[in-house]
Design a protein around this motif. Structure first.
Motif, PDB file in Angstrom:
ATOM      1  N   LYS A   1      -0.112  -0.697  -4.700  1.00 50.33           N
ATOM      2  CA  LYS A   1      -1.485  -0.503  -4.348  1.00 50.33           C
ATOM      3  C   LYS A   1      -1.860   0.986  -3.614  1.00 50.33           C
ATOM      4  CE  LYS A   1      -4.613  -1.258  -0.799  1.00 50.33           C
ATOM      5  NZ  LYS A   1      -4.785  -0.520   0.655  1.00 50.33           N
ATOM      6  N   VAL A   2      -2.742   1.506  -4.130  1.00 54.10           N
ATOM      7  CA  VAL A   2      -3.481   2.779  -3.421  1.00 54.10           C
ATOM      8  C   VAL A   2      -4.940   2.581  -3.502  1.00 54.10           C
ATOM      9  CG1 VAL A   2      -3.381   3.940  -5.628  1.00 54.10           C
ATOM     10  CG2 VAL A   2      -3.238   5.335  -3.494  1.00 54.10           C
ATOM     11  N   LEU A   3      -5.248   3.076  -2.236  1.00 53.99           N
ATOM     12  CA  LEU A   3      -6.791   3.167  -1.846  1.00 53.99           C
ATOM     13  C   LEU A   3      -7.329   4.490  -1.844  1.00 53.99           C
ATOM     14  CD1 LEU A   3      -9.577   2.437  -0.721  1.00 53.99           C
ATOM     15  CD2 LEU A   3      -8.430   2.294   1.572  1.00 53.99           C
ATOM     16  N   CYS A   4      -8.268   4.817  -2.645  1.00 53.80           N
ATOM     17  CA  CYS A   4      -8.881   6.168  -2.763  1.00 53.80           C
ATOM     18  C   CYS A   4     -10.259   6.295  -2.423  1.00 53.80           C
ATOM     19  CB  CYS A   4      -8.872   6.724  -4.104  1.00 53.80           C
ATOM     20  SG  CYS A   4      -9.194   8.294  -4.408  1.00 53.80           S
ATOM     21  N   PHE A   5     -10.680   6.994  -1.353  1.00 52.64           N
ATOM     22  CA  PHE A   5     -11.916   7.414  -1.074  1.00 52.64           C
ATOM     23  C   PHE A   5     -12.541   8.248  -1.764  1.00 52.64           C
ATOM     24  CE2 PHE A   5     -10.177   5.724   2.939  1.00 52.64           C
ATOM     25  CZ  PHE A   5     -10.832   4.478   3.234  1.00 52.64           C
ATOM     26  N   CYS A   6     -13.594   7.988  -2.712  1.00 52.94           N
ATOM     27  CA  CYS A   6     -13.838   8.988  -3.790  1.00 52.94           C
ATOM     28  C   CYS A   6     -15.388   8.566  -4.165  1.00 52.94           C
ATOM     29  CB  CYS A   6     -13.088   8.808  -5.190  1.00 52.94           C
ATOM     30  SG  CYS A   6     -12.910   7.249  -5.659  1.00 52.94           S
ATOM     31  N   HIS A   7     -15.932   9.513  -4.854  1.00 49.13           N
ATOM     32  CA  HIS A   7     -17.435   9.306  -5.380  1.00 49.13           C
ATOM     33  C   HIS A   7     -17.705  10.042  -6.600  1.00 49.13           C
ATOM     34  CE1 HIS A   7     -21.979   9.002  -4.950  1.00 49.13           C
ATOM     35  NE2 HIS A   7     -21.631   8.303  -4.338  1.00 49.13           N
ATOM     36  N   SER A   8     -18.556   9.724  -7.340  1.00 45.24           N
ATOM     37  CA  SER A   8     -18.624  10.518  -8.847  1.00 45.24           C
ATOM     38  C   SER A   8     -19.508  11.865  -8.303  1.00 45.24           C
ATOM     39  CB  SER A   8     -19.873   9.560  -9.500  1.00 45.24           C
ATOM     40  OG  SER A   8     -21.112   9.419  -8.619  1.00 45.24           O
TER      41      SER A   8
ATOM     42  N   PRO B   1       0.865  -1.138   0.039  1.00 41.07           N
ATOM     43  CA  PRO B   1       0.009  -0.135  -0.125  1.00 41.07           C
ATOM     44  C   PRO B   1       0.818   1.439   0.095  1.00 41.07           C
ATOM     45  CG  PRO B   1       0.073  -0.758   2.180  1.00 41.07           C
ATOM     46  CD  PRO B   1       0.971  -1.874   1.453  1.00 41.07           C
ATOM     47  N   CYS B   2      -0.040   2.465  -0.698  1.00 43.79           N
ATOM     48  CA  CYS B   2       0.857   3.434  -0.604  1.00 43.79           C
ATOM     49  C   CYS B   2       0.162   4.819   0.013  1.00 43.79           C
ATOM     50  CB  CYS B   2       1.406   3.983  -2.003  1.00 43.79           C
ATOM     51  SG  CYS B   2       2.393   2.740  -2.832  1.00 43.79           S
ATOM     52  N   GLU B   3      -0.898   4.622   0.195  1.00 42.58           N
ATOM     53  CA  GLU B   3      -2.171   5.735   0.713  1.00 42.58           C
ATOM     54  C   GLU B   3      -1.566   6.001   2.261  1.00 42.58           C
ATOM     55  OE1 GLU B   3      -4.092   1.999   1.812  1.00 42.58           O
ATOM     56  OE2 GLU B   3      -3.201   2.791  -0.190  1.00 42.58           O
ATOM     57  N   TRP B   4      -1.679   7.083   2.678  1.00 43.81           N
ATOM     58  CA  TRP B   4      -1.755   7.273   4.399  1.00 43.81           C
ATOM     59  C   TRP B   4      -3.189   7.080   4.430  1.00 43.81           C
ATOM     60  CZ3 TRP B   4       1.547   7.974   7.358  1.00 43.81           C
ATOM     61  CH2 TRP B   4       1.274   8.149   8.787  1.00 43.81           C
ATOM     62  N   PRO B   5      -3.237   5.899   5.646  1.00 42.73           N
ATOM     63  CA  PRO B   5      -4.610   5.332   6.008  1.00 42.73           C
ATOM     64  C   PRO B   5      -5.499   6.346   6.333  1.00 42.73           C
ATOM     65  CG  PRO B   5      -2.748   4.298   7.053  1.00 42.73           C
ATOM     66  CD  PRO B   5      -2.028   5.469   6.347  1.00 42.73           C
ATOM     67  N   GLY B   6      -6.629   6.237   5.499  1.00 41.02           N
ATOM     68  CA  GLY B   6      -7.957   7.050   6.087  1.00 41.02           C
ATOM     69  C   GLY B   6      -7.861   8.423   5.481  1.00 41.02           C
ATOM     70  N   SER B   7      -7.089   8.758   4.607  1.00 41.92           N
ATOM     71  CA  SER B   7      -6.875  10.218   4.095  1.00 41.92           C
ATOM     72  C   SER B   7      -7.787  10.391   3.115  1.00 41.92           C
ATOM     73  CB  SER B   7      -5.470  10.474   3.558  1.00 41.92           C
ATOM     74  OG  SER B   7      -5.126   9.678   2.368  1.00 41.92           O
ATOM     75  N   ARG B   8      -8.375  11.595   2.896  1.00 42.40           N
ATOM     76  CA  ARG B   8      -9.356  12.108   2.182  1.00 42.40           C
ATOM     77  C   ARG B   8      -9.284  13.795   2.206  1.00 42.40           C
ATOM     78  NH1 ARG B   8     -13.727  12.026  -1.364  1.00 42.40           N
ATOM     79  NH2 ARG B   8     -15.401  13.391  -0.866  1.00 42.40           N
ATOM     80  N   PRO B   9      -8.903  14.401   1.117  1.00 33.87           N
ATOM     81  CA  PRO B   9      -8.314  13.943  -0.361  1.00 33.87           C
ATOM     82  C   PRO B   9      -7.062  13.053   0.107  1.00 33.87           C
ATOM     83  CG  PRO B   9      -8.701  16.184  -0.219  1.00 33.87           C
ATOM     84  CD  PRO B   9      -8.678  15.823   1.237  1.00 33.87           C
TER      85      PRO B   9
END
Length: 636
Positions: free
Chosen positions: A461-468, A429-437
Motif C-alpha cells: 500500500k502506498v499513499l500519495c498526496f497529489c493533485h491534477s 504501507p510503504c510511504e514515508w508518512p506525510g511526504s510530498r513529493p
C-alpha cells in the motif's frame, strides 16, 4: 446423469522449488520460488483456470508443505476431497532450474514420499462417479500399490460411463531405470516399462505423450512404428506432442506421416522453460475434448496453453485463465517472449488472482506519524497498542471472510506478523508518512528490494498526496516513485494498493480524482486496489469508476478511506459509495482508534477496555457499511 466435476486427475503432487536465477547451474542457485507441482496436480490446476471443475486424488504429508499443497489447490479452485493426508510420509519435493533453452536440470526428492503411498483404499467410488473424466499419469503405474489405485479408479470410471485419459508422463528415474541425478532425462529404453504401459493402454479413451513417450509406450524409437504398436492394443484417440511442430491427433489408423494427422494452430514463441508445458497442454486439451470441440480447436487450446508455459517461470503459475486464453487466440503473438508482453501479462495477473475480496471491511492502523506525536509515545508502547488493534480486529472478524487490516512494519511488526494466517486481508504501507513529493520507507531500499522479505499475502500500500494541478516536475517525480514500487511489487508477486488524497493538496471537484486515476494508468501503473477519499456526489464516483474501467476491467476494486471523519459523516459517505459495485468496502483508522489511543498512552484506559472500545467502533462501521450495501442492492 448430472456430475459435479469435469475431471479428476490421479497421481503425483509435490512442492516445486524453482531456481530464481536463469542461466546458471542448479548447484549455483542462490534462491528458489515455491510452487505446487506434479503432473496430475498441474493438470488439475490448469483445467480449473480454464473453467473446468477439477479434482485431484493424491497424498500429501502431515506437515507444512502438505498443507501448502492443499491450501494452494483450494486457492486454484481445485476440489480437494481426494487429497489424503499421510501421517507417516513427507510431501514430495522437486528442485528445478533453467540452465538455458535446452537444459532444465531437476532433482526429485520422492523416496517413500506421500503420493507414492496412494492405494486402493484412497479411491472413493462416489467421488469417481461424480466426474465426467478421470486422468491418470504414467508415474503411478510404476509401483504395484499406486498402480492398483489407478486401476480401481479407471474401472469405476468406466463403469460409471466416464471418459478416461492417460498422460504417459515418462520420467525414467521415477521408474527406476535412471539415477537420481538424471531427473532431466526423458527417455531410457526399458522393455519392462513398455510391457507395463502396453498392458494398460486399452483402458483409455485418450492417450497423450511426446514422441519419446510414445517410443517407450510402443517399444520402438521409430515414432510411426511405436504409435502403431499402441494402436494395436488401444482404440484411444492418440495425441502426439511434437515440440515446435505443435501436436497431432489420431482417431483411427496411424498415417505414414504425422503431417497427415489432424492438427491445430501452433504459435511461434521463445522457449524459456519447458518444465510443466505438457501439463498445461493437457489442461487445454481437456477444455476442448470434454466439450467435443473439433480437433483444430482443441489442439489450438492445447498448443496455446503449452506456449504460455514454455514462455514463463514455473508450471502452474504460468497457465492461463480462460479469458486470457481467448484473448491470446483472438489477438495472436505480438512478441515471442510472452512473459514480456505487457498487455498479456497484465491480463494473466489480473485474471488469476486468488481470494474472494468482494466485501472489504478494513481496520486501518498503519498510522505512524500520528501515533508518534501522541503524548506518552514510545516505540515499545506503540507496538503493544497495535497488537491491541489486531485483537480488536480479530474479535470482530471472528473467523469470517471479508475483513482486513492495514498495519505497518516499523511500529506494528509484532501485530503484522501475528496477522498472518488469520484469514484477514493484510495491507502494509510503504510511504514515508506525510511526504510530498512522495518518499518511501527506508527499509524498502532504493530498489524496493526489501519487498522480497514480505509475506506473500501482504498487499503493498502506498499513499500519495497529489493533485491534477501538480507541476510536471512533481507529477513526474511521484509517478516514478510509485511505478518503481509497483513494478517491484509485481516482481515479488504482491498485490498493489494505491491511495490518493488530492484534497490535502488543493480544492477538488467531481473530476479531480478521475483525472488523477487516468494519469496513473497512463504512466503504466495498474493497481489491484484503489483507496479513495469519500466523494459526496454520485457523479464524482461515476467519474472515478469510469476512469478505472476505461483502463482496467479487472481491478479488485475501491476502498473508501475515512480521514478521521465522525461516524455520521462516514455513514453518509458509505451510503453514496455503496451504490457502486466497484466500491468493495472501507479502510478506516482514526475514527476507530484515535481517542482510544490517546487515552491508552496517557494511562486513562487499560488493554481490555481499549480492545473492547475499538472492537465496538469497528463492528459498528462494519454494520453501517453492510446496511448501506444491502439498501443499495434492494434499490437496484
Amino acid at each position: 446423469m448430472t456430475r459435479n466435476l469435469d475431471v479428476i486427475t490421479i497421481g503425483r503432487s509435490s512442492v516445486d522449488l524453482y531456481g530464481a536465477q536463469v542461466g546458471g547451474r542448479l548447484e549455483d542457485m542462490g534462491s528458489f520460488r515455491k510452487y505446487i507441482g506434479g503432473s496430475p496436480t498441474n493438470i488439475a490446476c490448469g483445467a480449473a483456470r480454464l473453467g473446468l471443475r477439477s479434482a485431484v486424488i493424491t497424498r500429501v504429508g502431515d506437515e507444512h508443505m502438505g498443507r501448502f499443497i492443499r491450501e494452494q489447490l483450494g486457492r486454484e479452485g481445485v476440489d480437494t476431497r481426494g487429497v489424503i493426508t499421510d501421517p507417516e510420509r513427507l510431501t514430495a519435493l522437486v528442485l528445478l532450474g533453467i540452465r538455458d533453452e535446452n537444459q532444465f536440470p531437476l532433482i526429485f526428492y520422492r523416496e517413500n514420499c506421500a503420493d507414492m503411498a496412494l492405494d486402493e483404499g484412497d479411491i472413493d467410488a462416489a467421488l469417481i462417479a461424480d466426474a465426467r473424466c478421470v486422468v491418470a499419469t504414467g508415474t503411478h503405474l510404476s509401483h504395484p500399490n499406486t498402480a492398483a489405485a489407478v486401476m480401481k479408479a479407471l474401472d469405476l470410471a468406466r463403469r460409471a460411463g466416464a471418459r478416461t485419459a492417460l498422460d504417459i508422463d515418462y520420467r525414467p528415474n521415477l521408474w527406476g531405470v535412471a539415477g537420481h541425478g538424471d531427473g532431466e532425462s526423458r527417455f531410457v529404453e526399458s522393455r519392462a516399462v513398455t510391457e507395463k504401459l502396453l498392458s494398460t493402454l486399452g483402458l483409455f479413451d485418450l492417450i497423450v505423450g511426446t514422441e519419446e513417450e510414445f517410443h517407450i509406450a510402443g517399444g520402438s524409437t521409430d515414432t510411426i512404428e511405436a504409435l502403431r504398436a499402441v494402436r494395436s492394443v488401444s482404440d484411444a484417440i492418440l495425441v502426439c506432442k511434437r515440440g515446435a511442430l505443435g501436436a497431432v491427433a489420431m482417431e483411427g489408423d496411424i498415417p505414414d506421416d504425422l503431417d497427415d494427422a489432424q492438427a491445430g494452430p501452433g504459435f511461434p514463441i521463445e522457449v524459456f522453460n519447458v518444465l510443466g508445458a505438457g501439463d498445461g497442454f493437457f489442461a487445454g486439451l481437456l477444455r476442448g475434448w470434454l466439450d467435443d470441440e473439433p480437433w483444430s480447436v482443441t489442439l489450438g487450446y492445447a498448443n496455446a496453453c503449452g506456449a504460455f508455459a514454455v514462455s514463463r517461470h514455473g508450471c502452474t503459475p504460468a497457465y492461463p485463465s480462460l479469458e486470457e486464453l481467448r484473448f491470446f487466440l483472438k489477438r495472436g503473438v505480438r512478441r515471442p517472449d510472452l512473459r514480456n508482453d505487457v498487455e498479456l501479462e497484465q491480463l494473466h495477473w489480473a485474471t488469476n488472482r486468488k481470494g474472494d475480496w468482494s466485501t472489504m471491511r478494513v481496520f486501518a492502523f498503519d498510522h505512524r506519524m500520528q501515533i508518534e506525536q501522541m503524548d506518552g509515545y514510545s516505540l515499545e508502547k506503540a507496538g503493544l497498542f497495535k497488537e491491541l488493534c489486531l485483537k480488536a480486529a480479530l474479535a470482530v472478524q471472528n473467523g469470517r471472510p471479508g475483513y482486513g487490516i492495514l498495519c505497518d512494519n516499523r511500529i506494528g511488526r509484532k501485530a503484522l506478523h501475528a496477522a498472518a494466517g488469520t484469514g484477514l486481508w493484510v495491507g502494509r504501507p510503504c510511504e514515508w508518512p506525510g511526504s510530498r513529493p512522495l518518499e518511501l520507507e527506508p527499509e524498502l531500499g532504493l530498489d524496493c528490494g526489501g519487498l522480497e522479505e514480505w509475506a506473500r499475502d501482504n498487499v503493498v500500500k502506498v499513499l500519495c498526496f497529489c493533485h491534477s494541478t501538480d507541476t510536471p516536475e512533481t507529477r513526474a517525480r511521484q509517478e516514478e516513485t510509485i511505478k518503481r514500487l509497483y513494478l517491484a511489487s509485481r516482481r515479488n508477486g504482491l498485490e498493489f494498493l494505491l491511495e490518493i488524497i488530492p484534497s490535502k493538496v488543493a480544492e477538488v471537484d467531481e473530476g479531480t480524482t478521475a483525472a488523477l486515476i487516468r494519469q496513473f494508468y497512463q504512466a503504466g501503473i495498474y493497481p489491484d486496489w484503489w483507496k479513495l477519499e469519500p466523494m459526496t456526489t454520485p457523479q464524482a464516483w461515476k467519474n472515478a469508476i469510469a476512469a478505472i474501467e476505461e483502463y482496467d476491467r479487472h481491478t479488485r476494486g475501491i476502498l473508501v478511506l475515512g480521514l478521521e471523519a465522525p461516524e455520521d459523516q462516514l455513514a453518509a459517505s458509505f451510503r453514496v459509495a455503496a451504490s457502486f459495485d466497484l466500491v468493495k468496502g472501507f479502510a478506516v483508522g482514526r475514527t476507530i482508534f484515535g481517542d482510544v489511543a490517546r487515552r491508552w498512552f496517557s494511562g486513562d484506559t487499560n488493554d481490555d477496555e481499549a480492545i473492547g472500545e475499538m472492537g465496538r467502533r469497528y463492528g459498528r462501521l462494519c454494520e453501517i457499511w453492510d446496511a448501506a450495501r444491502h439498501s443499495s442492492e434492494e434499490a437496484a
